[in-house]
Design an enzyme around this catalytic site. Structure first.
Site, PDB file in Angstrom:
ATOM      1  N   HIS A  72      -2.552   2.727  -6.277  1.00  0.00           N
ATOM      2  CA  HIS A  72      -3.103   1.497  -5.702  1.00  0.00           C
ATOM      3  C   HIS A  72      -3.305   0.430  -6.776  1.00  0.00           C
ATOM      4  O   HIS A  72      -3.291  -0.778  -6.473  1.00  0.00           O
ATOM      5  CB  HIS A  72      -4.418   1.783  -4.984  1.00  0.00           C
ATOM      6  CG  HIS A  72      -4.811   0.719  -4.006  1.00  0.00           C
ATOM      7  ND1 HIS A  72      -4.089   0.461  -2.859  1.00  0.00           N
ATOM      8  CD2 HIS A  72      -5.830  -0.172  -4.014  1.00  0.00           C
ATOM      9  CE1 HIS A  72      -4.662  -0.536  -2.188  1.00  0.00           C
ATOM     10  NE2 HIS A  72      -5.718  -0.940  -2.875  1.00  0.00           N
ATOM     11  N   TYR A 101      -9.270 -11.480  -7.063  1.00  0.00           N
ATOM     12  CA  TYR A 101      -8.347 -11.503  -8.197  1.00  0.00           C
ATOM     13  C   TYR A 101      -8.583 -12.683  -9.124  1.00  0.00           C
ATOM     14  O   TYR A 101      -8.127 -12.673 -10.265  1.00  0.00           O
ATOM     15  CB  TYR A 101      -6.896 -11.507  -7.692  1.00  0.00           C
ATOM     16  CG  TYR A 101      -6.562 -10.212  -7.001  1.00  0.00           C
ATOM     17  CD1 TYR A 101      -6.393  -9.038  -7.724  1.00  0.00           C
ATOM     18  CD2 TYR A 101      -6.472 -10.149  -5.618  1.00  0.00           C
ATOM     19  CE1 TYR A 101      -6.127  -7.840  -7.084  1.00  0.00           C
ATOM     20  CE2 TYR A 101      -6.200  -8.950  -4.978  1.00  0.00           C
ATOM     21  CZ  TYR A 101      -6.036  -7.800  -5.716  1.00  0.00           C
ATOM     22  OH  TYR A 101      -5.787  -6.611  -5.072  1.00  0.00           O
ATOM     23  N   LYS A 142      -2.297  -2.769   7.901  1.00  0.00           N
ATOM     24  CA  LYS A 142      -3.512  -2.353   8.592  1.00  0.00           C
ATOM     25  C   LYS A 142      -3.647  -3.074   9.926  1.00  0.00           C
ATOM     26  O   LYS A 142      -3.350  -4.258  10.043  1.00  0.00           O
ATOM     27  CB  LYS A 142      -4.737  -2.644   7.719  1.00  0.00           C
ATOM     28  CG  LYS A 142      -4.887  -1.721   6.522  1.00  0.00           C
ATOM     29  CD  LYS A 142      -6.197  -1.975   5.801  1.00  0.00           C
ATOM     30  CE  LYS A 142      -6.430  -0.977   4.682  1.00  0.00           C
ATOM     31  NZ  LYS A 142      -7.716  -1.222   3.983  1.00  0.00           N
ATOM     32  N   HIS A 202      -3.774  -9.469   3.509  1.00  0.00           N
ATOM     33  CA  HIS A 202      -5.227  -9.553   3.663  1.00  0.00           C
ATOM     34  C   HIS A 202      -5.567 -10.431   4.864  1.00  0.00           C
ATOM     35  O   HIS A 202      -4.992 -11.520   5.029  1.00  0.00           O
ATOM     36  CB  HIS A 202      -5.877 -10.153   2.414  1.00  0.00           C
ATOM     37  CG  HIS A 202      -5.934  -9.217   1.251  1.00  0.00           C
ATOM     38  ND1 HIS A 202      -6.153  -9.629  -0.048  1.00  0.00           N
ATOM     39  CD2 HIS A 202      -5.801  -7.861   1.182  1.00  0.00           C
ATOM     40  CE1 HIS A 202      -6.146  -8.585  -0.853  1.00  0.00           C
ATOM     41  NE2 HIS A 202      -5.939  -7.505  -0.129  1.00  0.00           N
ATOM     42  N   ARG A 213      -0.613  -2.105  -6.876  1.00  0.00           N
ATOM     43  CA  ARG A 213      -0.764  -3.207  -5.914  1.00  0.00           C
ATOM     44  C   ARG A 213      -1.689  -4.277  -6.499  1.00  0.00           C
ATOM     45  O   ARG A 213      -1.419  -5.479  -6.391  1.00  0.00           O
ATOM     46  CB  ARG A 213      -1.304  -2.662  -4.597  1.00  0.00           C
ATOM     47  CG  ARG A 213      -1.630  -3.701  -3.530  1.00  0.00           C
ATOM     48  CD  ARG A 213      -1.970  -2.956  -2.231  1.00  0.00           C
ATOM     49  NE  ARG A 213      -2.845  -3.709  -1.351  1.00  0.00           N
ATOM     50  CZ  ARG A 213      -2.399  -4.544  -0.414  1.00  0.00           C
ATOM     51  NH1 ARG A 213      -1.111  -4.768  -0.270  1.00  0.00           N
ATOM     52  NH2 ARG A 213      -3.256  -5.158   0.391  1.00  0.00           N
ATOM     53  N   ARG A 217       0.860  -1.171   0.000  1.00  0.00           N
ATOM     54  CA  ARG A 217       0.000   0.000   0.000  1.00  0.00           C
ATOM     55  C   ARG A 217       0.904   1.230   0.000  1.00  0.00           C
ATOM     56  O   ARG A 217       2.040   1.184   0.493  1.00  0.00           O
ATOM     57  CB  ARG A 217      -0.902   0.021   1.232  1.00  0.00           C
ATOM     58  CG  ARG A 217      -1.810  -1.205   1.364  1.00  0.00           C
ATOM     59  CD  ARG A 217      -2.589  -1.152   2.676  1.00  0.00           C
ATOM     60  NE  ARG A 217      -3.504  -2.276   2.816  1.00  0.00           N
ATOM     61  CZ  ARG A 217      -3.199  -3.432   3.413  1.00  0.00           C
ATOM     62  NH1 ARG A 217      -1.987  -3.588   3.946  1.00  0.00           N
ATOM     63  NH2 ARG A 217      -4.075  -4.409   3.501  1.00  0.00           N
TER      64      ARG A 217
END
Length: 311
Positions: free
Chosen positions: A257, A292, A189, A283, A260, A165
């Site tokens: 982004h 994806y 995150k 994730h 990524r 990110r």
């Protein structure tokens, strides 16, 4: 009315503040998520003030009905809020009500009875491999000063080469690149850490930038700097990417982004498995990474045709 003013009785506002602090300190949610929950609950209390003809109390929260929450969502939708915004807002309210319920101050059943708005399906829009490679080269950068061009190339290379990110890339320090590292420890995150491989081309791009940069950062300080020496802000890289879109004829979806997304999509196309890609992206849930497979459906159909005995 100034929307930054939170309307409610002191006892309710005090509990709301304790809940927000707990999200940051105990659950370690990201600052952006907590800011969004603060905004959503502020808007809800403003709605209740009009709905109840006065500032809400804890007792008003404890007796909320599904109809009250649906009325709030309807007002937000009328104001232009989309399904994703409404869904996030409802998630924030549910979190707050569950907190109050755990402390014996409210009943969260009303919020649980309200269905989340149906979310539109949207797939990430990656660049092609040729487009991504063109974007990250130093020669493609439009900055006149060599060190700024090297900086931009290094940041973009980390986004595409490591799947970072933009905030993660801009938090990197010279200490992260001490010696000749083959991987990076990334804090993402919620304070979660992961290890991502560091390709030679990315390491070399960073080394070129550090050699040219006129500002010296300590080993544990952010190494990417703006032209005045302060920590580089994401908006700068976003503007540079906007310029590259015009120069290289890329679509509006070509954002930092998107690099990524390109990292994940190109790994999947090259034979990478979803579990590994999930780890590399940081994730929390595999379902987030599974999007994806929709991007690379052509490859999946080719595997099916080649491998299934009845294809």
């Amino acid at each position: 009315m100034n929307e930054l003013i939170v309307i409610g009785h002191p006892d309710l506002l005090a509990e709301r503040q304790r809940w927000l602090q707990g999200l940051l300190q105990e659950r370690r949610l990201s600052d952006n998520t907590v800011d969004a929950y603060e905004r959503d609950t502020r808007q809800f209390l403003t709605f209740l003030t009009g709905h109840l003809a006065g500032p809400p109390r804890l007792s008003d929260i404890s007796t909320l009905r599904p109809a009250d929450l649906r009325g709030f969502l309807a007002q937000r939708r009328k104001g232009g809020a989309g399904a994703r915004t409404l869904g996030r807002g409802l998630a924030g309210l549910r979190s707050f009500l569950r907190y109050l319920e755990r402390n014996g101050l409210a009943n969260a059943a009303g919020a649980a009875a309200v269905r989340s708005p149906k979310q539109p399906k949207s797939l990430p829009k990656p660049l092609t491999d040729r487009e991504a490679l063109n974007v990250v080269t130093q020669d493609a950068q439009l900055a006149e000063e060599p060190w700024v061009a090297a900086r931009n190339a290094a940041v973009l290379t980390l986004l595409y080469g490591c799947g970072l990110r933009i905030s993660e890339a801009l938090d990197l320090t010279p200490g992260d690149f001490a010696g000749t590292p083959s991987s990076l420890r990334i804090t993402g995150k919620g304070g979660k850490t992961r290890i991502v491989p560091l390709m030679t081309v990315a390491r070399d791009a960073v080394a070129t930038y550090l050699r040219l940069c006129p500002y010296h950062a300590g080993a544990d300080q952010p190494m990417f700097r703006g032209t005045r020496g302060a920590k580089l802000q994401p908006a700068i890289i976003q503007r540079e990417m906007q310029k590259l879109r015009g120069a290289l004829g890329l679509p509006d979806t070509a954002t930092p982004h998107a690099l990524r997304h390109s990292f994940a999509t190109h790994l999947l196309a090259g034979g990478g498995d979803l579990r590994t890609i999930q780890e590399l992206l940081g994730h929390a849930s595999l379902s987030t990474t599974q999007v994806y497979t929709g991007v690379d459906s052509t490859r999946l159909l080719e595997i099916y045709d080649r491998a299934h005995p009845r294809a």
